[in-house]
Scaffold this active site. Structure first.
Site, PDB file in Angstrom:
ATOM      1  N   TYR A  16       0.821  -1.217   0.000  1.00  0.00           N
ATOM      2  CA  TYR A  16       0.000   0.000   0.000  1.00  0.00           C
ATOM      3  C   TYR A  16       0.856   1.268   0.000  1.00  0.00           C
ATOM      4  O   TYR A  16       0.515   2.256   0.658  1.00  0.00           O
ATOM      5  CB  TYR A  16      -0.934   0.018   1.217  1.00  0.00           C
ATOM      6  N   TYR A 144     -14.230  -5.120   3.041  1.00  0.00           N
ATOM      7  CA  TYR A 144     -12.879  -5.552   2.658  1.00  0.00           C
ATOM      8  C   TYR A 144     -12.667  -6.950   3.220  1.00  0.00           C
ATOM      9  O   TYR A 144     -12.837  -7.186   4.414  1.00  0.00           O
ATOM     10  CB  TYR A 144     -11.812  -4.601   3.210  1.00  0.00           C
ATOM     11  N   ASP A 238     -16.642 -13.172   8.377  1.00  0.00           N
ATOM     12  CA  ASP A 238     -15.216 -12.863   8.264  1.00  0.00           C
ATOM     13  C   ASP A 238     -14.774 -12.226   9.581  1.00  0.00           C
ATOM     14  O   ASP A 238     -14.885 -11.024   9.775  1.00  0.00           O
ATOM     15  CB  ASP A 238     -14.976 -11.925   7.083  1.00  0.00           C
ATOM     16  N   LYS A 268      -5.119 -12.789  11.650  1.00  0.00           N
ATOM     17  CA  LYS A 268      -4.668 -11.661  12.476  1.00  0.00           C
ATOM     18  C   LYS A 268      -4.385 -12.074  13.914  1.00  0.00           C
ATOM     19  O   LYS A 268      -3.326 -12.602  14.208  1.00  0.00           O
ATOM     20  CB  LYS A 268      -5.660 -10.505  12.373  1.00  0.00           C
TER      21      LYS A 268
END
Length: 441
Positions: A16, A144, A238, A268
């Site tokens: 990014y 996302y 998610d 994560k």
């Protein structure tokens, strides 16, 4: 001798990041609790858990010891035709904690691949049942779910995915059912569910992270899932960001009053921020649809490092810490502090909205304009945080806090002071916070 940042700039390509115009990266050489220590000794408070992964603090000794022990026992074994103790134990422990319908665990490498597995499970589930026409997914606007192609396809169409739009499969987007828009979104869903080709509904439960920590209620999500189930549509939660205590309970899906997702995705915080790992769980009927004498009905998906024993050991150690009463109290303390700060600044000039769920706090500033992710305001917010020795990644005009659970009240006050100064940046009148002495070794 070149610095670490200069050496990095000569050989690396960062995510990014426009490498031509970006400043040199901050060179971090050590972690300690909620702090990251740079090459020159400067300390930076990690206000976002290093991209939402770190639960218990950097270089946590309990996790480090378990990882070290596993490395001396078994570092890796292929997971096709083989197994090992930590993979079995982690699956057993997770299934005992997840919604009661979850029955099987499929390991992968990260959040995007956990989502890819879920999407393939849904599509092949219907294919195996003789319903290949069911292949359309529903998802939220501004959602996302990752950067691999399937995950991009079920994510919002935006600047990050624009070069790949022609290659993404079509999906149907629902508006986010934020307070006040619930009935409108339910009507949108009803219209889509009248179609015979809808296969799955994927959602970030309660909090859309990259969208700016946009939040909605468990009650409306429960109703969305209920209506999907009435039409045989599989629901994917998610929980890559929301899992392992971020929203209050261990999993955001626990807050649904009646319904349960059919498939769940994790990464994560799964290993406490120690190692890359993902996993996808599913309900028993989904798994059963892949059982057959026909080998072509097997799920053809895998990774070289599937169920890596060291990552599983880190996940078990992190899960052990997360389930302690001490960690529960830490999360409750963070939530209470966020609630108090929200009450302090909500409604003030320069503040458009403050959102809070569990350990997540998001402040949406009101600069009048310049609110995109690529705005100069976003860059000014980021630099202001770095100048105050705090690590944050503003999402345009939205600045969020998602700190490790070990973050103290004193450290939280430094984060809040930076958020106050960001409001001053918008209004140009509040003084800068006074930095405490412990910012340097």
């Amino acid at each position: 001798m070149p610095t670490l940042a200069e050496r990095d700039h000569a050989v690396l390509w960062h995510p990014y990041t426009q490498m031509q115009t970006a400043p040199l990266p901050v060179p971090i050489v050590r972690g300690e609790g909620s702090w990251l220590i740079a090459e020159n000794g400067t300390r930076y408070l990690d206000g976002i858990s290093s991209w939402w992964v770190n639960l218990h603090g950097h270089a946590h000794p309990h996790i480090a010891e378990r990882v070290s022990e596993q490395l001396r026992t078994l570092e890796h074994v292929l997971f096709a035709g083989f197994t090992h103790p930590t993979a079995v134990e982690l699956a057993e422990q997770l299934l005992a904690l997840l919604p009661t319908n979850q029955a099987r665990v499929f390991y992968s490498d990260n959040g995007s691949t956990a989502v890819e597995v879920a999407l393939k499970m849904v599509l092949q589930y219907f294919h195996n049942l003789g319903q290949p026409e069911r292949r359309t997914f529903l998802c939220f606007q501004n959602s996302y779910h990752g950067d691999t192609f399937g995950a991009m396809a079920v994510s919002s169409r935006g600047a990050f995915t624009q070069p790949f739009w022609p290659l993404l499969f079509d999906v149907e987007f629902l508006d986010v059912p934020v307070p006040g828009r619930e009935q409108e979104v339910l009507k949108q869903l009803d219209a889509l569910l009248a179609r015979p080709d809808v296969a799955g509904f994927i959602f970030e439960p309660l909090v859309l992270g990259t969208a700016g920590m946009v939040m909605y209620t468990p009650e409306v999500l429960d109703e969305l899932v209920r209506r999907c189930h009435q039409h045989g549509v599989l629901c994917i939660a998610d929980e890559v960001m929301t899992g392992f205590g971020r929203t209050g309970p261990l999993f955001a899906s626990e807050l649904l009053p009646r319904e349960q997702p059919d498939i769940m995705c994790f990464s994560k915080g799964l290993t406490g921020g120690t190692l890359a790992m993902g996993l996808t769980t599913c309900a028993a009927p989904i798994y059963a649809a892949f059982l057959s004498d026909d080998k072509m009905k097997a799920l053809f998906h895998g990774h070289s490092y599937t169920a890596n024993p060291v990552a599983c050991a880190a996940a078990l150690a992190s899960l052990e810490l997360t389930r302690t009463e001490a960690c529960t109290q830490q999360r409750q303390r963070l939530a209470a502090a966020h609630a108090a700060f929200r009450q302090e600044i909500e409604g003030l000039p320069g503040i458009r909205q403050v959102r809070h769920q569990g350990t997540i706090l998001a402040v949406e500033y009101d600069p009048g304009e310049g609110t995109s992710y690529f705005s100069r305001l976003r860059d000014a917010f980021y630099q202001l945080a770095i100048d105050n020795h705090v690590v944050l990644r503003p999402l345009g005009n939205v600045v969020y806090l998602l700190p490790p659970y070990c973050t103290t009240n004193e450290e939280l006050e430094l984060l809040y002071a930076v958020l106050r100064q960001m409001r001053a940046l918008v209004l140009d009148f509040l003084p800068a916070p006074t930095l405490p002495e412990y910012l340097h070794d």
